[in-house]
Design an enzyme around this catalytic site. Structure first.
Site, PDB file in Angstrom:
ATOM      1  N   CYS A   2       7.400 -14.405 -40.849  1.00 44.17           N
ATOM      2  CA  CYS A   2       6.492 -13.696 -41.745  1.00 44.17           C
ATOM      3  C   CYS A   2       7.021 -12.279 -41.960  1.00 44.17           C
ATOM      4  O   CYS A   2       7.945 -11.850 -41.288  1.00 44.17           O
ATOM      5  CB  CYS A   2       5.095 -13.627 -41.145  1.00 44.17           C
ATOM      6  SG  CYS A   2       4.479 -15.250 -40.699  1.00 44.17           S
ATOM      7  N   ARG A  27      10.483 -13.679 -46.625  1.00 43.75           N
ATOM      8  CA  ARG A  27      10.306 -14.125 -45.241  1.00 43.75           C
ATOM      9  C   ARG A  27       9.048 -14.959 -45.049  1.00 43.75           C
ATOM     10  O   ARG A  27       8.841 -15.526 -43.993  1.00 43.75           O
ATOM     11  CB  ARG A  27      10.240 -12.914 -44.316  1.00 43.75           C
ATOM     12  CG  ARG A  27      11.531 -12.144 -44.281  1.00 43.75           C
ATOM     13  CD  ARG A  27      11.379 -11.005 -43.330  1.00 43.75           C
ATOM     14  NE  ARG A  27      11.202 -11.511 -41.984  1.00 43.75           N
ATOM     15  CZ  ARG A  27      12.015 -11.236 -40.978  1.00 43.75           C
ATOM     16  NH1 ARG A  27      13.053 -10.494 -41.168  1.00 43.75           N
ATOM     17  NH2 ARG A  27      11.779 -11.721 -39.785  1.00 43.75           N
ATOM     18  N   TRP A  74       4.045 -17.203 -43.502  1.00 43.65           N
ATOM     19  CA  TRP A  74       4.652 -18.529 -43.657  1.00 43.65           C
ATOM     20  C   TRP A  74       4.003 -19.372 -42.569  1.00 43.65           C
ATOM     21  O   TRP A  74       4.231 -19.159 -41.390  1.00 43.65           O
ATOM     22  CB  TRP A  74       6.161 -18.454 -43.452  1.00 43.65           C
ATOM     23  CG  TRP A  74       6.909 -19.727 -43.689  1.00 43.65           C
ATOM     24  CD1 TRP A  74       7.391 -20.194 -44.882  1.00 43.65           C
ATOM     25  CD2 TRP A  74       7.306 -20.696 -42.703  1.00 43.65           C
ATOM     26  NE1 TRP A  74       8.054 -21.379 -44.686  1.00 43.65           N
ATOM     27  CE2 TRP A  74       8.020 -21.719 -43.378  1.00 43.65           C
ATOM     28  CE3 TRP A  74       7.121 -20.813 -41.324  1.00 43.65           C
ATOM     29  CZ2 TRP A  74       8.560 -22.827 -42.721  1.00 43.65           C
ATOM     30  CZ3 TRP A  74       7.648 -21.920 -40.669  1.00 43.65           C
ATOM     31  CH2 TRP A  74       8.361 -22.905 -41.371  1.00 43.65           C
ATOM     32  N   ASN A 100       3.972 -11.684 -36.316  1.00 43.25           N
ATOM     33  CA  ASN A 100       5.061 -12.591 -36.659  1.00 43.25           C
ATOM     34  C   ASN A 100       5.484 -13.267 -35.353  1.00 43.25           C
ATOM     35  O   ASN A 100       5.716 -12.570 -34.362  1.00 43.25           O
ATOM     36  CB  ASN A 100       6.227 -11.781 -37.248  1.00 43.25           C
ATOM     37  CG  ASN A 100       7.288 -12.658 -37.855  1.00 43.25           C
ATOM     38  OD1 ASN A 100       7.124 -13.877 -37.923  1.00 43.25           O
ATOM     39  ND2 ASN A 100       8.372 -12.051 -38.298  1.00 43.25           N
ATOM     40  N   GLY A 101       5.546 -14.587 -35.326  1.00 45.15           N
ATOM     41  CA  GLY A 101       5.926 -15.296 -34.100  1.00 45.15           C
ATOM     42  C   GLY A 101       4.922 -16.400 -33.785  1.00 45.15           C
ATOM     43  O   GLY A 101       4.155 -16.803 -34.661  1.00 45.15           O
ATOM     44  N   GLU A 485      27.915 -28.670 -46.831  1.00 48.90           N
ATOM     45  CA  GLU A 485      27.252 -27.430 -47.253  1.00 48.90           C
ATOM     46  C   GLU A 485      26.828 -27.530 -48.733  1.00 48.90           C
ATOM     47  O   GLU A 485      25.744 -27.075 -49.105  1.00 48.90           O
ATOM     48  CB  GLU A 485      28.191 -26.245 -47.011  1.00 48.90           C
ATOM     49  CG  GLU A 485      27.721 -24.909 -47.516  1.00 48.90           C
ATOM     50  CD  GLU A 485      26.343 -24.470 -47.007  1.00 48.90           C
ATOM     51  OE1 GLU A 485      25.817 -25.075 -46.058  1.00 48.90           O
ATOM     52  OE2 GLU A 485      25.779 -23.541 -47.598  1.00 48.90           O
ATOM     53  N   LYS A 489      22.974 -27.122 -50.064  1.00 49.88           N
ATOM     54  CA  LYS A 489      22.601 -26.130 -51.075  1.00 49.88           C
ATOM     55  C   LYS A 489      21.870 -26.796 -52.226  1.00 49.88           C
ATOM     56  O   LYS A 489      20.856 -26.300 -52.696  1.00 49.88           O
ATOM     57  CB  LYS A 489      23.884 -25.451 -51.577  1.00 49.88           C
ATOM     58  CG  LYS A 489      23.739 -24.026 -51.914  1.00 49.88           C
ATOM     59  CD  LYS A 489      24.086 -23.067 -50.801  1.00 49.88           C
ATOM     60  CE  LYS A 489      23.161 -23.186 -49.632  1.00 49.88           C
ATOM     61  NZ  LYS A 489      23.538 -22.340 -48.522  1.00 49.88           N
ATOM     62  N   GLU A 492      18.374 -27.922 -51.128  1.00 50.14           N
ATOM     63  CA  GLU A 492      17.544 -26.766 -50.790  1.00 50.14           C
ATOM     64  C   GLU A 492      16.905 -26.118 -52.018  1.00 50.14           C
ATOM     65  O   GLU A 492      15.727 -25.773 -51.992  1.00 50.14           O
ATOM     66  CB  GLU A 492      18.462 -25.753 -50.081  1.00 50.14           C
ATOM     67  CG  GLU A 492      17.769 -24.594 -49.417  1.00 50.14           C
ATOM     68  CD  GLU A 492      18.764 -23.705 -48.656  1.00 50.14           C
ATOM     69  OE1 GLU A 492      19.987 -23.789 -48.915  1.00 50.14           O
ATOM     70  OE2 GLU A 492      18.313 -22.909 -47.816  1.00 50.14           O
ATOM     71  N   HIS A 508      31.431 -47.809 -45.726  1.00 54.71           N
ATOM     72  CA  HIS A 508      30.672 -48.260 -44.553  1.00 54.71           C
ATOM     73  C   HIS A 508      29.166 -48.192 -44.791  1.00 54.71           C
ATOM     74  O   HIS A 508      28.385 -48.206 -43.849  1.00 54.71           O
ATOM     75  CB  HIS A 508      31.071 -47.431 -43.325  1.00 54.71           C
ATOM     76  CG  HIS A 508      32.517 -47.589 -42.967  1.00 54.71           C
ATOM     77  ND1 HIS A 508      33.023 -48.741 -42.406  1.00 54.71           N
ATOM     78  CD2 HIS A 508      33.578 -46.767 -43.166  1.00 54.71           C
ATOM     79  CE1 HIS A 508      34.336 -48.614 -42.240  1.00 54.71           C
ATOM     80  NE2 HIS A 508      34.693 -47.424 -42.699  1.00 54.71           N
ATOM     81  N   LYS A 607      13.659 -17.481 -45.172  1.00 57.85           N
ATOM     82  CA  LYS A 607      15.004 -16.952 -44.973  1.00 57.85           C
ATOM     83  C   LYS A 607      15.391 -16.936 -43.502  1.00 57.85           C
ATOM     84  O   LYS A 607      16.503 -17.268 -43.141  1.00 57.85           O
ATOM     85  CB  LYS A 607      15.076 -15.532 -45.550  1.00 57.85           C
ATOM     86  CG  LYS A 607      16.438 -14.885 -45.444  1.00 57.85           C
ATOM     87  CD  LYS A 607      17.453 -15.623 -46.290  1.00 57.85           C
ATOM     88  CE  LYS A 607      18.843 -15.056 -46.182  1.00 57.85           C
ATOM     89  NZ  LYS A 607      19.841 -16.023 -46.710  1.00 57.85           N
TER      90      LYS A 607
END
Ligand code: AGP
Length: 612
Positions: A2, A27, A74, A100-101, A485, A489, A492, A508, A607
């Protein structure tokens, strides 16, 4: 996860809090709120929604209020609702808390506070227990009450607390979640991240784990857990305020992609001795004897940083001759890894605050291993707790999707591989010199990839890709981590289901999913496996898959086999991933744009993942 801002001074607090929260909104996105201290009471304004919604609801009011705290959330405990938004208040509404936490023992604390101490709860959050705990212990000194309250708490927190009974005073506490205090003239500001401070000051004091701060407009006093006043040095931030803003681009992500040539150059700067052409990482306190004795390296990271680690494995094994294991941090910390002497742990984290990576770092140190951190944030938890730090000088990365931080992580890993390789005598000086020369040429090659001509080619391809709900990325050898990657991306930010496979794995299983027109992005930059990858491309072609190949200029056979080709400037094969990653980032960006998704703030993501 947050965002936290607190202000005490002579200016309009609500405007400063809103401005700071906007800088931190990446955040935490689901709700926002402020608590303002006014005339012996607290004015609380909070709701599910964005900071802009909160700003509207404040409607320019509370002009005379000069002290307050603000938060963007968040969700972790409790849904994103008005009630669960921060700040949370005590029963009397005289105390307000932003946090935050995660408070791990919040169930038992809530039960005790409700049943034995008669407190009434209004939200489902773990944070609310803090407000009631502080109220429970309050006897006229907010700092003392916060100290007693946090002593009861298990978990992580960055806290800012205000009380209507203590005008002008903010109390902060920190455990495993960042808090930085910005120092002003007749005003002070506290925040969970630097961008919220930059408009006001460059002078900061960082709160460490287990510490508390009492902040008034004139003073910042930092105390340890025993209440001893500490002397904390001022840390001067050198970031430009512009560097934390979009700089004219539509999105932070595009701005950050465009900054990559500079970020790569900056990360190499001062680490390559221009006179001798040698990599010099003497900034790390690792001596030659230690490096020669190294028998294994463990690389530990999450998400994109983990993908950087996979490339790190290949280059360190190749150039330094040291066996490397790569782990996702959330697996490493719970799998009882075999950590022995003569081994080194390398953790990679853009933010330096990722909870699992930090836990892996701590576990490694507990087991007696030295930890080298690659991180982008000076003063972050990872940077402070690691034995050695190699900073990536990418500058602040705001978009949730990591781009420039990733590329600079790759550079840091090449530098480590070359430096270790030379010291260990695994890398011939002339091979090292050639590599260094080619590394230094990368920024110019990146600029070519970012030319308008390349961008328009990629935009056109993304018109096709954006109409699909599924896509594949394939590659062999060091093209494979780039494929992983690229797929991350794309999923996301465009929300297209994208999977990456080592190209040899197609037959396979995944080949069953190749249907007429399905997008397959093939990375084919490595001469050693060129023919093999080309065969895999033909297998896709034969089933009607639409291959978009990312290759090097001069690899002409690809152009004969594939309709759409993006050619990178010619590059030494081992360095190709640095260039090849960029078109995959742009593919994700333009596809997200075409699908109208939120580029910088993808749904459900944040983030910095400071909770497990
Ligand atoms: C990157 O695009 C992602 N948002 C994510 O995977 C990120 O790389 C991961 O959470 C690790 O973050 P860190 O580098 O800050 O530790």
């Amino acid at each position: 996860m947050c965002g936290i801002v607190g202000y005490t001074g002579a200016k309009k607090a609500s405007a400063i809090l809103i401005e700071g929260l906007k800088k931190l909104e990446y955040r935490g996105y689901d709700s926002a709120g402020v608590a303002l201290q006014h005339d012996g009471r607290l004015v609380i304004n909070k709701a599910a929604g964005s900071v802009a919604d909160l700003e509207k609801s404040l409607d320019g009011n509370y002009k005379s209020i000069k002290v307050g705290i603000g938060h963007t959330r968040w969700a972790t405990h409790g849904r994103p609702t008005d009630e669960n938004a921060h700040p949370h208040c005590s029963c009397s509404e005289e105390i307000a808390v932003i946090h935050n936490g995660i408070i791990e023992n919040h169930h038992s604390l809530r039960q005790w506070l409700k049943e034995d101490a008669g407190h009434n709860f209004r939200s489902e959050t773990d944070t609310e227990v803090l407000a009631h705990l502080v109220e429970e212990y309050y006897e006229g000194d907010l700092l003392e009450a916060v100290r007693k309250a946090t002593a009861k708490v298990e978990g992580s927190y960055a806290l800012v607390v205000i009380s209507s009974r203590e005008p002008g005073r903010l109390i902060c506490a920190r455990q495993d979640s960042p808090l930085i205090i910005g120092l002003g003239e007749g005003e002070n500001i506290v925040a969970s991240d630097i961008p919220a401070l930059l408009a006001h000051t460059r002078k900061t004091k960082v709160l460490e784990d287990g510490e508390f701060a009492s902040i008034t407009p004139e003073n910042v006093d930092i105390f340890n857990s025993e209440g001893k006043l500490l002397n904390r040095e001022i840390f001067e931030i050198t970031w430009d305020i512009e560097a934390a803003e979009k700089g004219g681009y539509d999105h932070f992500m595009l701005k950050e992609i465009m900054e990559q040539p500079a970020a790569v150059k900056e990360t190499m700067r001062q680490r390559i001795n221009t006179a001798s052409g040698k990599v010099d990482l003497s900034e790390l306190g690792l001596n030659g004897e230690e490096l020669t004795r190294l028998e294994k390296i463990h690389i530990v990271a999450c998400g994109t940083a983990y993908h950087a680690g996979l490339l790190g494995k290949a280059v360190i094994e190749e150039l330094a001759g040291i066996p490397v294991e790569v782990d996702v941090a959330s697996e490493f910390r719970y799998r009882n890894p075999l950590l022995k002497e003569n081994q080194l742990v390398v953790v990679i984290s853009q933010s330096g605050e990722t909870a699992d990576t930090l836990a892996a770092l701590r576990l490694s140190r507990q087991k007696g291993l030295k930890v080298l951190a690659i991180t982008n944030v000076v003063g972050s938890s990872v940077s402070r707790e690691a034995d050695e730090v190699l900073y990536t000088w990418a500058g602040p990365e705001i978009a949730v999707a990591s781009t420039k931080a990733y590329l600079t992580q790759l550079i840091a890993l090449y530098l480590i591989a070359i430096y270790f390789g030379e010291i260990r005598g695994n890398l011939a000086p002339e091979t090292a010199a050639k590599l260094v020369k080619n590394l230094r040429a990368l920024p110019e090659k990146l600029k070519k990839i970012l030319s308008e001509e390349s961008l328009s080619k990629l935009r056109k391809y993304c018109d096709h890709l954006s109409s699909w709900d599924s896509a594949f990325f394939v590659g062999r050898n060091i093209d494979y981590p780039v494929a992983l990657e690229g797929a991350l991306k794309l999923k996301e930010i465009s929300y297209i289901h994208a999977e990456a496979y080592a190209a040899g794995e197609l037959k396979h299983g995944p080949l069953a999913l190749i249907v007429e027109g399905i997008p397959v992005i093939a990375l084919i930059t490595q001469k050693a496996v060129f023919e093999k990858t080309l065969s895999n491309i033909q297998e896709v072609n034969a089933r009607g898959g639409a291959v978009f190949a990312i290759t090097q200029e001069g690899f002409n056979d690809v152009t004969k086999q594939v309709e759409s080709v993006f050619s990178l400037p010619p590059v030494e094969d081992i360095l190709a991933p640095v260039l090849a990653a960029v078109p995959t980032q742009l593919i994700a960006y333009y596809t997200a744009l075409a699908r109208g998704s939120s580029v910088d703030k993808p749904r459900n993501l944040a983030k910095s993942v400071t909770v497990e």
